[in-house]
Write an enzyme that holds these catalytic residues in place. Sequence first.
Site, PDB file in Angstrom:
ATOM      1  CB  SER A 159      -0.901  -0.107   1.309  1.00  0.00           C
ATOM      2  OG  SER A 159      -0.589   1.157   2.003  1.00  0.00           O
ATOM      3  CE  LYS A 160      -1.976   5.598  -3.819  1.00  0.00           C
ATOM      4  NZ  LYS A 160      -3.005   6.812  -4.440  1.00  0.00           N
ATOM      5  NE  ARG A 161      -3.091   3.890   3.768  1.00  0.00           N
ATOM      6  CZ  ARG A 161      -3.683   3.793   2.711  1.00  0.00           C
ATOM      7  NH1 ARG A 161      -3.667   5.028   1.969  1.00  0.00           N
ATOM      8  NH2 ARG A 161      -4.118   2.830   1.888  1.00  0.00           N
ATOM      9  CG  ASP A 162       3.475  -1.308   3.177  1.00  0.00           C
ATOM     10  OD1 ASP A 162       4.145  -1.419   4.127  1.00  0.00           O
ATOM     11  OD2 ASP A 162       2.639  -2.019   2.730  1.00  0.00           O
TER      12      ASP A 162
END
Length: 495
Positions: free
Chosen positions: A263-266
């Site tokens: 995910s982008k937030r990783d």
Amino acid sequence: MANATPGSPVRVRFCPSPTGNPHVGLVRTALFNWAFARHHQGTLVFRIEDTDAARDSEESYGQLLDAMRWLGFDWDEGPEVGGPHAPYRQSQRMDLYKDIADKLLTAGHAYRCYCTTEELDARRDAARKAGKPSGYDGKCRVVTTEQKAAYEAEGRTSIVRFRMPDEPITFTDLVRGELTFTPENVPDYGIVRANGAPLYTLVNPVDDALMEITHVLRGEDLLSSTPRQIALYKALIELGVAKETPAFGHLPYVMGEGNKKLSKRDPQASLNLYRERGFLPAGLLNYLSLLGWSLSEDRDIFTMDEMVAAFDIEAVNANPARFDLKKCEAINGTHLRMLDVKDFIAACEPWLQAPHAPWAPEKFDRARFEAIAPHAQTRLTVLSDITPNVDFLFLDTPVEDEASWSKAMKEGSDALLRTAREKLEGADWSSPESLKEAVLAAGEEHGLKLGKAQAPVRVAVTGRTVGLPLFESLEILGKERTLARIDAALAKLTA
Ligand code: GLU
Ligand code: ZN
């Protein structure tokens, strides 16, 4: 649905939305588009999809451009370079979209939908309970003039909805082969908000049409929007806005930890992380190209020129690709070793300065750094590791690493260090071999193999248990400073 005409010029696009920091998934998409464009001597259009004022930011726009430049991607049309379809920022193209939405309405390809969110939710729930498709049910496809007047008198607002055809849509995905979507799964969808703002569903394919894009290569997450876009394209061709439907190819998902979509937030997904750790663009891109593609079965190291020469979108694998940080690092390390030593030295530069370097700038000694650099080049995986590996050369006293100290300094280490000091004092300091002999001989006197004997010496001199080859390090540091550090360690041990 026909693919773009063979032999016609290739025009692809990279069209991120400027939200947040660039991430590796985005970079992979940019890479495949760039490689495809360059392979076919085509045109890469860089377009900014900034129609979501609430989420887009100038900061993120700046980061996108900076990232593209850092990665070494050049684009033929887009921000800063211009082109025949300018502007390339959707926020500057709003009038165009409005005009096309009006044309779609007039031609009957789209209609006004007066349903309220509550009504839509209630009907969706009911359909779900009845086990029926739960997408928009087409209620407003036919609204009489009287109904329309009544809705408006009630103060209802309306969105613009695109009318999907009632037959299945089939197309040949360049990566996945033939795909068919049935009408139940692709209901009529909104293209303009009640406040008049056009949606991504409209502006993305409209720009692809106006910019004469021939191949849409993008992530699998966008696959469900493709049948809608193909239907919209058909309407745009009819209206004379589009010439031909592009070919579509959907790149596989990138999986992260625990086999979940990265995910982008990783934190692992953030491009900044790789820049800060000192990946080379060539190493990072080499690794990212393997997320779905390969040059050949037995080669996973190659340059971007080699990738461009060999790239084939139809050879992309549809299966999810696993992001493997260790492999990414290893490939980067190989690219570090492929550099000319002078380029390696230049690439290290940012990590030899504040805020990375812990030494005072005037303590830096270029000749010593150039002497040790080749030893670092054969060992590092990322450039940021250069700093802790060479700091012992430029700090007055080595870093104090308690864990290293307690690991290396055992019962009897003082006696060993005393002997080693004596032998080093009498050694030939112009040869690392001679320094090794000295430590080896000291170890023999204390019944220690070289590995055990050199550990206290290394910690005394560099502060750490691990580092670059010890005897070369000692030679470069010099006799005087080496002996002084052994003395300081002995003083600490006997205190
Ligand atoms: N702006 C879209 C995104 O950021 C790109 C959509 C596309 O490639 O068609 O996901
Ligand atoms: Zn409706």
